[in-house]
Write a protein that holds these residues in place. Structure first.
Motif, PDB file in Angstrom:
ATOM      1  N   MET A  38       0.827  -1.193   0.000  1.00 12.13           N
ATOM      2  CA  MET A  38       0.000   0.000   0.000  1.00 12.13           C
ATOM      3  C   MET A  38       0.867   1.250   0.000  1.00 12.13           C
ATOM      4  SD  MET A  38      -3.087   0.872  -0.063  1.00 12.13           S
ATOM      5  CE  MET A  38      -4.101   2.256   0.212  1.00 12.13           C
ATOM      6  N   ARG A  39       1.955   1.202   0.750  1.00 17.59           N
ATOM      7  CA  ARG A  39       2.847   2.364   0.845  1.00 17.59           C
ATOM      8  C   ARG A  39       3.499   2.649  -0.508  1.00 17.59           C
ATOM      9  NH1 ARG A  39       5.129   6.286   3.397  1.00 17.59           N
ATOM     10  NH2 ARG A  39       7.378   6.476   3.611  1.00 17.59           N
ATOM     11  N   LYS A  40       3.910   1.590  -1.223  1.00 13.15           N
ATOM     12  CA  LYS A  40       4.528   1.769  -2.531  1.00 13.15           C
ATOM     13  C   LYS A  40       3.552   2.399  -3.520  1.00 13.15           C
ATOM     14  CE  LYS A  40       7.841  -2.012  -2.280  1.00 13.15           C
ATOM     15  NZ  LYS A  40       8.275  -3.274  -2.892  1.00 13.15           N
ATOM     16  N   LEU A  41       2.307   1.997  -3.425  1.00 13.93           N
ATOM     17  CA  LEU A  41       1.287   2.535  -4.319  1.00 13.93           C
ATOM     18  C   LEU A  41       1.052   4.014  -4.068  1.00 13.93           C
ATOM     19  CD1 LEU A  41      -0.722   1.880  -6.554  1.00 13.93           C
ATOM     20  CD2 LEU A  41      -2.407   1.376  -4.787  1.00 13.93           C
ATOM     21  N   SER A  42       1.023   4.430  -2.808  1.00 13.45           N
ATOM     22  CA  SER A  42       0.802   5.841  -2.508  1.00 13.45           C
ATOM     23  C   SER A  42       2.010   6.684  -2.903  1.00 13.45           C
ATOM     24  CB  SER A  42       0.470   6.029  -1.026  1.00 13.45           C
ATOM     25  OG  SER A  42       1.561   5.623  -0.224  1.00 13.45           O
ATOM     26  N   VAL A  43       3.215   6.156  -2.739  1.00 10.65           N
ATOM     27  CA  VAL A  43       4.421   6.871  -3.163  1.00 10.65           C
ATOM     28  C   VAL A  43       4.434   7.003  -4.683  1.00 10.65           C
ATOM     29  CG1 VAL A  43       6.943   6.742  -3.281  1.00 10.65           C
ATOM     30  CG2 VAL A  43       5.770   6.228  -1.134  1.00 10.65           C
ATOM     31  N   LEU A  44       4.072   5.933  -5.369  1.00 11.16           N
ATOM     32  CA  LEU A  44       4.021   5.971  -6.828  1.00 11.16           C
ATOM     33  C   LEU A  44       2.979   6.972  -7.313  1.00 11.16           C
ATOM     34  CD1 LEU A  44       4.983   4.806  -9.524  1.00 11.16           C
ATOM     35  CD2 LEU A  44       3.173   3.096  -9.309  1.00 11.16           C
ATOM     36  N   ALA A  45       1.804   6.981  -6.684  1.00 18.05           N
ATOM     37  CA  ALA A  45       0.756   7.926  -7.062  1.00 18.05           C
ATOM     38  C   ALA A  45       1.208   9.361  -6.814  1.00 18.05           C
ATOM     39  CB  ALA A  45      -0.519   7.633  -6.283  1.00 18.05           C
ATOM     40  N   PHE A  46       1.869   9.604  -5.698  1.00 16.74           N
ATOM     41  CA  PHE A  46       2.381  10.944  -5.405  1.00 16.74           C
ATOM     42  C   PHE A  46       3.409  11.368  -6.443  1.00 16.74           C
ATOM     43  CE2 PHE A  46       5.576  13.669  -3.405  1.00 16.74           C
ATOM     44  CZ  PHE A  46       4.788  14.757  -3.092  1.00 16.74           C
ATOM     45  N   ALA A  47       4.290  10.449  -6.836  1.00 21.06           N
ATOM     46  CA  ALA A  47       5.317  10.763  -7.828  1.00 21.06           C
ATOM     47  C   ALA A  47       4.686  11.097  -9.180  1.00 21.06           C
ATOM     48  CB  ALA A  47       6.287   9.597  -7.961  1.00 21.06           C
ATOM     49  N   VAL A  48       3.682  10.347  -9.568  1.00 18.78           N
ATOM     50  CA  VAL A  48       3.010  10.602 -10.845  1.00 18.78           C
ATOM     51  C   VAL A  48       2.326  11.959 -10.824  1.00 18.78           C
ATOM     52  CG1 VAL A  48       1.098   9.849 -12.309  1.00 18.78           C
ATOM     53  CG2 VAL A  48       2.732   8.181 -11.446  1.00 18.78           C
ATOM     54  N   VAL A  49       1.661  12.282  -9.747  1.00 13.02           N
ATOM     55  CA  VAL A  49       0.989  13.577  -9.628  1.00 13.02           C
ATOM     56  C   VAL A  49       2.009  14.707  -9.635  1.00 13.02           C
ATOM     57  CG1 VAL A  49      -0.384  15.025  -8.078  1.00 13.02           C
ATOM     58  CG2 VAL A  49      -1.067  12.678  -8.504  1.00 13.02           C
ATOM     59  N   ALA A  50       3.108  14.544  -8.928  1.00 14.77           N
ATOM     60  CA  ALA A  50       4.128  15.589  -8.866  1.00 14.77           C
ATOM     61  C   ALA A  50       4.748  15.838 -10.234  1.00 14.77           C
ATOM     62  CB  ALA A  50       5.198  15.205  -7.853  1.00 14.77           C
ATOM     63  N   VAL A  51       5.054  14.784 -10.957  1.00 10.86           N
ATOM     64  CA  VAL A  51       5.652  14.938 -12.288  1.00 10.86           C
ATOM     65  C   VAL A  51       4.660  15.570 -13.254  1.00 10.86           C
ATOM     66  CG1 VAL A  51       6.518  13.648 -14.282  1.00 10.86           C
ATOM     67  CG2 VAL A  51       7.338  13.109 -12.002  1.00 10.86           C
ATOM     68  N   SER A  52       3.401  15.154 -13.194  1.00 10.26           N
ATOM     69  CA  SER A  52       2.417  15.719 -14.118  1.00 10.26           C
ATOM     70  C   SER A  52       2.161  17.195 -13.832  1.00 10.26           C
ATOM     71  CB  SER A  52       1.115  14.928 -14.072  1.00 10.26           C
ATOM     72  OG  SER A  52       0.514  15.055 -12.797  1.00 10.26           O
ATOM     73  N   LEU A  53       2.174  17.591 -12.568  1.00 13.82           N
ATOM     74  CA  LEU A  53       1.992  19.004 -12.247  1.00 13.82           C
ATOM     75  C   LEU A  53       3.219  19.825 -12.626  1.00 13.82           C
ATOM     76  CD1 LEU A  53       0.164  18.829  -8.801  1.00 13.82           C
ATOM     77  CD2 LEU A  53      -0.787  19.482 -11.011  1.00 13.82           C
ATOM     78  N   ALA A  54       4.381  19.239 -12.491  1.00 12.66           N
ATOM     79  CA  ALA A  54       5.610  19.959 -12.847  1.00 12.66           C
ATOM     80  C   ALA A  54       5.720  20.148 -14.353  1.00 12.66           C
ATOM     81  CB  ALA A  54       6.822  19.209 -12.322  1.00 12.66           C
ATOM     82  N   SER A  55       5.151  19.239 -15.120  1.00 15.51           N
ATOM     83  CA  SER A  55       5.280  19.334 -16.570  1.00 15.51           C
ATOM     84  C   SER A  55       4.288  20.314 -17.187  1.00 15.51           C
ATOM     85  CB  SER A  55       5.097  17.956 -17.195  1.00 15.51           C
ATOM     86  OG  SER A  55       3.779  17.508 -17.002  1.00 15.51           O
ATOM     87  N   CYS A  56       3.360  20.843 -16.419  1.00 15.39           N
ATOM     88  CA  CYS A  56       2.364  21.763 -16.972  1.00 15.39           C
ATOM     89  C   CYS A  56       3.009  23.045 -17.499  1.00 15.39           C
ATOM     90  CB  CYS A  56       1.324  22.129 -15.918  1.00 15.39           C
ATOM     91  SG  CYS A  56       0.219  20.771 -15.517  1.00 15.39           S
ATOM     92  N   LYS A  57       4.048  23.515 -16.863  1.00 15.44           N
ATOM     93  CA  LYS A  57       4.680  24.762 -17.268  1.00 15.44           C
ATOM     94  C   LYS A  57       5.993  24.516 -18.005  1.00 15.44           C
ATOM     95  CE  LYS A  57       2.643  27.608 -13.726  1.00 15.44           C
ATOM     96  NZ  LYS A  57       2.874  28.649 -12.749  1.00 15.44           N
ATOM     97  N   TYR A  58       6.200  23.318 -18.501  1.00 16.17           N
ATOM     98  CA  TYR A  58       7.463  22.985 -19.149  1.00 16.17           C
ATOM     99  C   TYR A  58       7.721  23.853 -20.369  1.00 16.17           C
ATOM    100  CZ  TYR A  58      10.801  20.437 -21.975  1.00 16.17           C
ATOM    101  OH  TYR A  58      11.866  20.108 -22.758  1.00 16.17           O
TER     102      TYR A  58
END
Length: 78
Positions: free
Chosen positions: A1-21
């Motif tokens: 469960m912990r790995k899944l939440s870390v993975l989800a957080f990483a995906v969200v962080a990368v997608s938000l960071a790429s908005c202003k690329y």
């Protein structure tokens, strides 16, 4: 469960960071054709003068283009 939440957080962080690329991925360059009627037309609302060129249709070129297209991509059946 912990790995899944870390993975989800990483995906969200990368997608938000790429908005202003693309806002940071620009370079300022001088336009050497600025004001050129051939490229930009008389005014910003008009068509470029080079678009007024009209060429006569040559069907033999279409046949040749289809041969090349068939050679590159194979026969496409509809």
């Amino acid at each position: 469960m912990r790995k899944l939440s870390v993975l989800a957080f990483a995906v969200v962080a990368v997608s938000l960071a790429s908005c202003k690329y693309q806002k940071n991925n620009v370079i300022e360059q001088n336009d050497v054709r600025k004001g050129d009627e051939w490229v930009y037309g008389v005014s910003p609302d008009s068509a470029a003068r080079q678009l007024k060129n009209k060429y006569t249709a040559r069907p033999e070129l279409e046949v040749e283009a289809n041969k090349i297209r068939e050679k590159l991509y194979g026969k496409t059946g509809a």
